[in-house]
Scaffold this active site. Structure first.
Site, PDB file in Angstrom:
ATOM      1  N   THR A  19       1.087  -1.002   5.189  1.00  0.00           N
ATOM      2  CA  THR A  19       0.606  -2.199   5.890  1.00  0.00           C
ATOM      3  C   THR A  19       1.697  -2.732   6.831  1.00  0.00           C
ATOM      4  O   THR A  19       1.918  -3.942   6.941  1.00  0.00           O
ATOM      5  CB  THR A  19       0.135  -3.311   4.910  1.00  0.00           C
ATOM      6  N   GLU A  24       3.677   3.854  -1.666  1.00  0.00           N
ATOM      7  CA  GLU A  24       3.585   3.152  -0.381  1.00  0.00           C
ATOM      8  C   GLU A  24       3.553   1.658  -0.724  1.00  0.00           C
ATOM      9  O   GLU A  24       2.518   1.118  -1.112  1.00  0.00           O
ATOM     10  CB  GLU A  24       2.301   3.594   0.345  1.00  0.00           C
ATOM     11  N   ARG A  49       2.258  -6.699   2.211  1.00  0.00           N
ATOM     12  CA  ARG A  49       1.235  -7.739   2.064  1.00  0.00           C
ATOM     13  C   ARG A  49       1.764  -8.868   1.217  1.00  0.00           C
ATOM     14  O   ARG A  49       1.089  -9.864   1.014  1.00  0.00           O
ATOM     15  CB  ARG A  49      -0.013  -7.167   1.396  1.00  0.00           C
ATOM     16  N   LYS A  56      -3.309   8.687   8.850  1.00  0.00           N
ATOM     17  CA  LYS A  56      -4.065   8.004   7.803  1.00  0.00           C
ATOM     18  C   LYS A  56      -5.492   7.788   8.340  1.00  0.00           C
ATOM     19  O   LYS A  56      -5.661   7.442   9.517  1.00  0.00           O
ATOM     20  CB  LYS A  56      -3.381   6.666   7.515  1.00  0.00           C
TER      21      LYS A  56
HETATM   22  C1  3PG Z   1      -4.782   0.510   1.991  1.00  0.00           C
HETATM   23  O1  3PG Z   1      -3.960  -0.351   2.124  1.00  0.00           O
HETATM   24  O2  3PG Z   1      -4.568   1.656   2.402  1.00  0.00           O
HETATM   25  C2  3PG Z   1      -6.086   0.191   1.348  1.00  0.00           C
HETATM   26  O3  3PG Z   1      -6.271  -1.170   1.231  1.00  0.00           O
HETATM   27  C3  3PG Z   1      -6.262   0.836   0.029  1.00  0.00           C
HETATM   28  O4  3PG Z   1      -7.614   0.839  -0.235  1.00  0.00           O
HETATM   29  P1  3PG Z   1      -8.143   0.921  -1.745  1.00  0.00           P
HETATM   30  O5  3PG Z   1      -7.713  -0.378  -2.381  1.00  0.00           O
HETATM   31  O6  3PG Z   1      -9.641   1.064  -1.646  1.00  0.00           O
HETATM   32  O7  3PG Z   1      -7.478   2.083  -2.381  1.00  0.00           O
END
Ligand code: 3PG
Length: 203
Positions: free
Chosen positions: A68, A40, A44, A128
């Site tokens: 994101t 994924e 960002r 999710k």
């Molecule tokens: C995401 O984008 O789904 C989260 O920021 C991931 O969270 P993590 O860094 O705790 O795995």
């Protein structure tokens, strides 16, 4: 194979934050060598679209998605680049519309029963659960899962190899997402992914 089928099999969805296009192939090759052919790639960073395009072209047998995804524009860019699934931290009406029109699986983020019901109304059954660690983790998923029998969750946020097993043991969980699977050097990424696969397989 369709992206959701790969995710259902692999049950691990690395959240990949790429700062440079050149990091795409080493990072994803390491994950794939470790047994995780899902990524994924998050919107960002400015190079997300280019990274997705390169990954989709280089790894045609992997499920390369975009994460994101907050806006309609990002959803269109991701799909144009070849993303085979789209993930958002919450639910976006405009992202939903783009994905529906383009026939690309969308995994919206939820936390509350009302948010889940809104997604169910629109036909989404794989959601999710983010940020899982902050909003009750496995305990919350089990409570929500008891009410929403047809829903499968993808908890993300606060998961790593130390608590992975308890999440994967829950039948309400389709897959677990997180950035721990894509952190460090290629050698570290491969080892982390290999260990996650070992945990998943209960060996
Ligand atoms: C995401 O984008 O789904 C989260 O920021 C991931 O969270 P993590 O860094 O705790 O795995």
């Amino acid at each position: 194979m369709d992206a959701l089928k790969i995710i259902e099999q692999v049950r691990l969805v690395p959240v990949v934050i790429l700062n440079k296009v050149e990091d795409t192939i080493p990072t994803l090759s390491a994950m794939i060598k470790g047994g995780v052919n899902v990524a994924e790639i998050t919107f960002r960073t400015a190079c997300a679209k280019e990274c997705i395009a390169l990954a989709a072209k280089t790894f045609p047998d992997a499920a390369i998605g975009a994460g994101t995804v907050l806006t309609k524009e990002q959803a269109l860019e991701a799909i144009e680049a070849g993303a085979s699934f789209i993930v958002s931290p919450g639910f976006s009406e405009s992202v939903h519309e783009v994905c529906k029109e383009k026939n690309v699986p969308y995994l919206p983020g939820v936390i509350t029963p009302t948010e889940i019901m809104r997604c169910l109304d629109l036909g989404y059954h794989t959601l999710k659960f983010f940020p899982a660690g902050v909003f009750g983790g496995l305990k919350a998923i089990k409570n929500l899962g008891a009410v929403f029998a047809g829903v499968k969750f993808m908890p993300t946020g606060g998961v790593d190899n130390s608590n992975l097993k308890e999440f994967l043991d829950c039948d309400k969980i389709l897959a677990v997402g997180g950035s721990w699977l894509s952190k460090g050097t290629p050698e570290q990424i491969e080892a982390t992914c290999r260990e996650a696969v070992r945990i998943k397989e209960g060996k």
